[in-house]
Design a protein around this motif. Sequence first.
Motif, PDB file in Angstrom:
ATOM      1  N   ILE A  14      39.389  38.903  39.200  1.00  0.00           N
ATOM      2  CA  ILE A  14      40.166  38.789  40.819  1.00  0.00           C
ATOM      3  C   ILE A  14      39.440  40.891  41.232  1.00  0.00           C
ATOM      4  O   ILE A  14      39.695  40.539  42.378  1.00  0.00           O
ATOM      5  CB  ILE A  14      41.437  38.959  40.678  1.00  0.00           C
ATOM      6  N   ALA A  15      40.674  41.172  40.513  1.00  0.00           N
ATOM      7  CA  ALA A  15      40.120  42.565  41.046  1.00  0.00           C
ATOM      8  C   ALA A  15      39.039  43.599  41.317  1.00  0.00           C
ATOM      9  O   ALA A  15      39.089  44.085  42.530  1.00  0.00           O
ATOM     10  CB  ALA A  15      40.917  43.756  40.046  1.00  0.00           C
ATOM     11  N   ALA A  23      43.678  33.640  47.227  1.00  0.00           N
ATOM     12  CA  ALA A  23      42.557  32.876  46.892  1.00  0.00           C
ATOM     13  C   ALA A  23      42.273  31.249  46.172  1.00  0.00           C
ATOM     14  O   ALA A  23      41.850  30.135  46.458  1.00  0.00           O
ATOM     15  CB  ALA A  23      41.585  33.727  47.650  1.00  0.00           C
ATOM     16  N   ILE A  24      42.160  32.895  45.270  1.00  0.00           N
ATOM     17  CA  ILE A  24      41.788  31.762  44.042  1.00  0.00           C
ATOM     18  C   ILE A  24      42.822  30.763  43.202  1.00  0.00           C
ATOM     19  O   ILE A  24      42.349  30.252  42.845  1.00  0.00           O
ATOM     20  CB  ILE A  24      41.839  32.978  43.007  1.00  0.00           C
ATOM     21  N   GLY A  29      43.227  24.635  42.510  1.00  0.00           N
ATOM     22  CA  GLY A  29      44.260  23.622  42.971  1.00  0.00           C
ATOM     23  C   GLY A  29      45.564  24.194  42.163  1.00  0.00           C
ATOM     24  O   GLY A  29      46.175  23.141  42.257  1.00  0.00           O
ATOM     25  N   TYR A  30      45.776  25.630  42.072  1.00  0.00           N
ATOM     26  CA  TYR A  30      47.343  25.710  41.964  1.00  0.00           C
ATOM     27  C   TYR A  30      47.808  26.326  43.158  1.00  0.00           C
ATOM     28  O   TYR A  30      47.462  26.878  43.834  1.00  0.00           O
ATOM     29  CB  TYR A  30      47.187  26.704  41.318  1.00  0.00           C
ATOM     30  N   ALA A  56      36.659  28.303  39.872  1.00  0.00           N
ATOM     31  CA  ALA A  56      37.121  29.236  40.508  1.00  0.00           C
ATOM     32  C   ALA A  56      37.167  30.464  40.849  1.00  0.00           C
ATOM     33  O   ALA A  56      36.183  31.087  42.486  1.00  0.00           O
ATOM     34  CB  ALA A  56      38.957  28.718  41.172  1.00  0.00           C
ATOM     35  N   LEU A  57      36.626  30.683  39.857  1.00  0.00           N
ATOM     36  CA  LEU A  57      36.231  32.583  39.548  1.00  0.00           C
ATOM     37  C   LEU A  57      34.644  32.324  39.766  1.00  0.00           C
ATOM     38  O   LEU A  57      34.212  33.547  39.760  1.00  0.00           O
ATOM     39  CB  LEU A  57      36.930  32.739  38.598  1.00  0.00           C
ATOM     40  N   GLY A  58      33.787  31.466  39.426  1.00  0.00           N
ATOM     41  CA  GLY A  58      32.753  31.310  39.257  1.00  0.00           C
ATOM     42  C   GLY A  58      31.581  32.101  37.995  1.00  0.00           C
ATOM     43  O   GLY A  58      31.051  33.405  38.535  1.00  0.00           O
TER      44      GLY A  58
END
Length: 71
Positions: A14-15, A23-24, A29-30, A56-58
């Motif tokens: 994410i960072a 967004a993630i 879906g959380y 979600a993170l690809g």
Amino acid sequence: MKKIFVADNVRTMIADKGYKHAAIADRAGYTRQQFSDMLNGRKLILAEDCARLKKALGCTYNDLFRKPEGM
């Protein structure tokens, strides 16, 4: 017992990619609280969670489960 580093790896991705946690969470879906609980060890990250996070993170499963450098 083997330590799994999924939450640490998700935080790092994410960072590194400049995403926002919210967004993630939305992509996977959380709710924001559910996602926070996962990243902070208050909720176990199950196999189904890994599939949702990967999408979600690809990223790949290898990215989720990689051992941090220096360990």
